[in-house]
Design a protein around this motif. Structure first.
Motif, PDB file in Angstrom:
ATOM      1  N   MET A  21       0.747  -1.121   0.122  1.00 37.45           N
ATOM      2  CA  MET A  21       0.042  -0.072   0.016  1.00 37.45           C
ATOM      3  C   MET A  21       0.925   1.212  -0.029  1.00 37.45           C
ATOM      4  SD  MET A  21      -3.389  -0.957   2.111  1.00 37.45           S
ATOM      5  CE  MET A  21      -2.561  -1.758   3.958  1.00 37.45           C
ATOM      6  N   GLN A  22       2.020   1.337   0.751  1.00 41.11           N
ATOM      7  CA  GLN A  22       2.888   2.496   0.722  1.00 41.11           C
ATOM      8  C   GLN A  22       3.393   2.698  -0.510  1.00 41.11           C
ATOM      9  OE1 GLN A  22       3.201   4.438   3.361  1.00 41.11           O
ATOM     10  NE2 GLN A  22       1.481   3.752   4.569  1.00 41.11           N
ATOM     11  N   ALA A  23       3.708   1.649  -1.139  1.00 34.35           N
ATOM     12  CA  ALA A  23       4.447   1.603  -2.601  1.00 34.35           C
ATOM     13  C   ALA A  23       3.643   2.369  -3.526  1.00 34.35           C
ATOM     14  CB  ALA A  23       4.861   0.258  -2.942  1.00 34.35           C
ATOM     15  N   VAL A  24       2.264   2.242  -3.404  1.00 37.36           N
ATOM     16  CA  VAL A  24       1.271   2.818  -4.503  1.00 37.36           C
ATOM     17  C   VAL A  24       0.537   3.779  -3.732  1.00 37.36           C
ATOM     18  CG1 VAL A  24       1.584   0.700  -5.885  1.00 37.36           C
ATOM     19  CG2 VAL A  24      -0.298   0.984  -4.211  1.00 37.36           C
ATOM     20  N   LYS A  25       1.066   4.305  -2.592  1.00 38.26           N
ATOM     21  CA  LYS A  25       0.260   5.436  -1.895  1.00 38.26           C
ATOM     22  C   LYS A  25      -0.142   6.572  -2.799  1.00 38.26           C
ATOM     23  CE  LYS A  25       2.254   7.561   1.276  1.00 38.26           C
ATOM     24  NZ  LYS A  25       3.064   7.924   2.818  1.00 38.26           N
ATOM     25  N   SER A  46      -8.325   3.820  -4.376  1.00 38.01           N
ATOM     26  CA  SER A  46      -7.908   5.022  -5.090  1.00 38.01           C
ATOM     27  C   SER A  46      -9.058   6.277  -4.807  1.00 38.01           C
ATOM     28  CB  SER A  46      -7.979   4.656  -6.592  1.00 38.01           C
ATOM     29  OG  SER A  46      -9.401   4.659  -6.762  1.00 38.01           O
ATOM     30  N   ARG A  47      -8.676   7.774  -5.420  1.00 39.58           N
ATOM     31  CA  ARG A  47      -9.556   8.481  -4.838  1.00 39.58           C
ATOM     32  C   ARG A  47     -11.003   8.223  -5.655  1.00 39.58           C
ATOM     33  NH1 ARG A  47      -4.475  10.581  -5.540  1.00 39.58           N
ATOM     34  NH2 ARG A  47      -3.867  12.186  -4.297  1.00 39.58           N
ATOM     35  N   LEU A  48     -10.944   7.811  -6.681  1.00 37.54           N
ATOM     36  CA  LEU A  48     -12.286   7.310  -7.286  1.00 37.54           C
ATOM     37  C   LEU A  48     -12.868   6.099  -6.571  1.00 37.54           C
ATOM     38  CD1 LEU A  48     -13.980   7.518  -9.701  1.00 37.54           C
ATOM     39  CD2 LEU A  48     -12.607   5.806 -11.106  1.00 37.54           C
ATOM     40  N   ALA A  55     -12.754   5.656  -3.549  1.00 37.25           N
ATOM     41  CA  ALA A  55     -13.224   6.448  -2.138  1.00 37.25           C
ATOM     42  C   ALA A  55     -14.393   7.102  -2.444  1.00 37.25           C
ATOM     43  CB  ALA A  55     -12.046   6.936  -1.585  1.00 37.25           C
ATOM     44  N   SER A  56     -14.221   7.949  -3.490  1.00 33.67           N
ATOM     45  CA  SER A  56     -15.396   8.731  -3.735  1.00 33.67           C
ATOM     46  C   SER A  56     -16.804   7.915  -4.086  1.00 33.67           C
ATOM     47  CB  SER A  56     -15.234   9.781  -5.039  1.00 33.67           C
ATOM     48  OG  SER A  56     -15.066   8.822  -6.121  1.00 33.67           O
ATOM     49  N   ARG A  57     -16.716   6.484  -4.567  1.00 36.43           N
ATOM     50  CA  ARG A  57     -17.858   6.044  -4.834  1.00 36.43           C
ATOM     51  C   ARG A  57     -18.335   5.319  -3.384  1.00 36.43           C
ATOM     52  NH1 ARG A  57     -15.363   2.423  -9.875  1.00 36.43           N
ATOM     53  NH2 ARG A  57     -15.628   4.263 -11.454  1.00 36.43           N
ATOM     54  N   GLU A  58     -17.586   5.242  -2.376  1.00 36.77           N
ATOM     55  CA  GLU A  58     -17.951   4.716  -1.143  1.00 36.77           C
ATOM     56  C   GLU A  58     -18.457   5.759  -0.322  1.00 36.77           C
ATOM     57  OE1 GLU A  58     -17.855   1.769   0.244  1.00 36.77           O
ATOM     58  OE2 GLU A  58     -17.145   0.907  -1.866  1.00 36.77           O
ATOM     59  N   TRP A  59     -18.097   6.852  -0.364  1.00 34.30           N
ATOM     60  CA  TRP A  59     -18.543   7.928   0.631  1.00 34.30           C
ATOM     61  C   TRP A  59     -20.048   8.334   0.605  1.00 34.30           C
ATOM     62  CZ3 TRP A  59     -13.782  11.190  -1.491  1.00 34.30           C
ATOM     63  CH2 TRP A  59     -12.746  10.945  -0.732  1.00 34.30           C
ATOM     64  N   PRO A  60     -20.816   8.350  -0.703  1.00 35.96           N
ATOM     65  CA  PRO A  60     -22.033   8.490  -0.526  1.00 35.96           C
ATOM     66  C   PRO A  60     -22.865   7.534  -0.040  1.00 35.96           C
ATOM     67  CG  PRO A  60     -20.976   9.108  -2.638  1.00 35.96           C
ATOM     68  CD  PRO A  60     -20.085   8.421  -1.860  1.00 35.96           C
ATOM     69  N   LYS A  61     -22.209   6.288   0.030  1.00 31.59           N
ATOM     70  CA  LYS A  61     -22.974   4.989   0.600  1.00 31.59           C
ATOM     71  C   LYS A  61     -23.173   5.193   2.187  1.00 31.59           C
ATOM     72  CE  LYS A  61     -20.967   1.868  -2.583  1.00 31.59           C
ATOM     73  NZ  LYS A  61     -20.215   0.656  -2.716  1.00 31.59           N
ATOM     74  N   ASN A  62     -22.252   5.966   2.726  1.00 29.76           N
ATOM     75  CA  ASN A  62     -22.516   6.328   4.154  1.00 29.76           C
ATOM     76  C   ASN A  62     -22.839   7.734   4.340  1.00 29.76           C
ATOM     77  OD1 ASN A  62     -21.433   3.736   4.844  1.00 29.76           O
ATOM     78  ND2 ASN A  62     -19.161   4.370   4.210  1.00 29.76           N
ATOM     79  N   GLY A  63     -23.359   8.576   3.528  1.00 31.75           N
ATOM     80  CA  GLY A  63     -24.026   9.993   3.674  1.00 31.75           C
ATOM     81  C   GLY A  63     -22.756  10.772   3.852  1.00 31.75           C
TER      82      GLY A  63
END
Length: 424
Positions: free
Chosen positions: A114-118, A172-174, A176-184
């Motif tokens: 994970m740190q290698a592709v952070k 990835s940022r994409l 994560a952005s898909r997960e955030w709305p699921k939790n409001g």
């Protein structure tokens, strides 16, 4: 989804396990938290040979054998071989040892990935995977998304307790952005506040201690195993072993300042024995320093807390059997080392440094042996020369050497290899 810890398909997890120094211990609290990313211990396994066999058994079962079932049988065989009286039932103890070591190797390997592709996957998500008897705190963290650099991960990266199966994955940022709305949410979560509590651990063991632990984390698990591996120089000294646990590669790791060279101990020139000294006289002199005789050896505990057997058998090899026949040492290529036997004794008793390194066992492919290296620098009074004494010990045997230099300690520095476990 990544493979389960039982598969360990990637080299990072294997590298994490193999780089560990094997330490004898009297109890599981002898080392603490981050130190477990650099050391392999089994609570109550107090002898090098026992620890070596347990380490090799895990390694073989995981990467060249039949997994836990094979280790369980090996565990019972090893315990019987050494007459080891461990705590708990065989099945419970072997399962704890195997699962904890393999799971943490998996977690550390994943952290390195994970740190290698952070830069491409900058977020971490906590996943609670246990369905039976869930830990409520761990369940509450399920789905939590935080930047990988958030300090919360320093104490809450899985494994977070004995038998904990929680995982940490990168996003990835994409993603994560898909997960955030699921939790409001519209962005990363805020790290939950950390509530600390004091716990007493190891009450019935050899080294009880009071520790500060986040609520919801079992004592001893409040650290990030991968970060502790990747940032080894943040690790505190090993309790009970006076160990610095600072590693050296070739060259020294970037940003790491190597330990200062020791100030040589001034000794009289006559500490070096005459070339005509008989082997039996030299051996008797060394044994006497340790309180041993030609008839009776002793167990000597070194400055790092490890034990060496000191007896005349150290100087008997091959066809030399019994008596005081040290003809091996009288051979032309061996006799010279006897001149420096007093320096060797001083190096074992009061070393400047002790290093532990691991070498492949040529007689048993796949096994590794612990090699202890005792170093001490001497200033030979009136000669203008330094003497560097090196004594190496392992289950396979020992070797000793003393090299004279003129005015520099470069030879001493070149002997520093493995892990520094004691520094005067």
């Amino acid at each position: 989804m990544p493979a389960s810890p039982d598969k360990l398909p990637f080299t990072e997890a294997i590298d994490f396990f193999k780089q560990k120094i094997r330490l004898p211990s009297s109890g599981w609290t002898d080392i603490w938290q981050e130190q477990h990313s650099h050391a392999f211990i089994v609570a109550g396994a107090a002898h090098d040979a026992l620890v070596e066999d347990l380490f090799n058994a895990i390694q073989k079962a995981k990467w060249a054998g039949g997994g836990y079932d094979e280790f369980k049988q090996s565990f019972q065989d090893i315990a019987s071989k050494y007459g080891w009286a461990y705590n708990g039932t065989p099945g419970w103890r072997s399962k704890i040892i195997y699962d904890t070591n393999i799971t943490q190797a998996y977690n550390a390997g994943r952290e390195k990935q994970m740190q290698a592709v952070k830069h491409l996957r900058p977020y971490g998500v906590y996943r609670h995977t246990s369905t039976e008897h869930p830990r409520l705190h761990h369940l509450a963290w399920d789905g939590l998304i935080l930047p990988l650099d958030d300090p919360w991960w320093d104490t809450h990266s899985p494994q977070n307790g004995w038998g904990c199966k929680c995982k940490k994955y990168s996003l990835s940022r994409l993603e994560a952005s898909r997960e955030w709305p699921k939790n409001g949410k519209t962005g990363p979560d805020e790290a939950p506040p950390i509530e600390w509590e004091e716990r007493v651990v190891g009450k019935n063991g050899s080294n009880p201690r009071t520790v500060r632990t986040p609520v919801g984390i079992d004592p001893g698990f409040a650290y990030n195993p991968g970060k502790a591996w990747l940032e080894p120089h943040t690790v505190p000294p090993l309790t009970g072993y006076n160990a610095a646990l600072k590693e050296r590669g070739t060259p020294w790791p970037t940003g790491f300042k190597p330990p200062a060279l020791p100030i040589p101990t001034t000794v009289p020139a006559d500490i070096v024995l005459p070339a005509s000294t008989a082997p039996v006289v030299a051996v008797t002199d060394l044994l006497d320093v340790f309180g041993a005789t030609l008839d009776q050896g002793v167990a000597f505990t070194d400055a790092a807390g490890s034990t060496l057997a000191i007896s005349k058998a150290l100087f008997i090899k091959g066809e030399d059997k019994g008596g005081d026949n040290f003809k091996w040492l009288a051979e032309p290529d061996k006799i010279d080392r006897l001149r420096y036997i007093n320096l060797m004794a001083m190096s074992i008793i009061e070393p400047d440094e002790i290093w532990w390194d691991w070498e492949k066992d040529a007689s048993e492919p796949g096994n590794w042996r612990l090699k202890r290296r005792y170093l001490r620098a001497f200033d030979i009074d009136g000669s203008g020369k330094f003497a560097i004494s090196v004594f190496e010990w392992s289950r396979a045997g020992w070797s000793g050497a003393t090299t004279f230099t003129t005015s520099k300690l470069g030879y001493f520095d070149r002997q520093r290899k493995g892990r520094l476990v004691y520094k005067k």
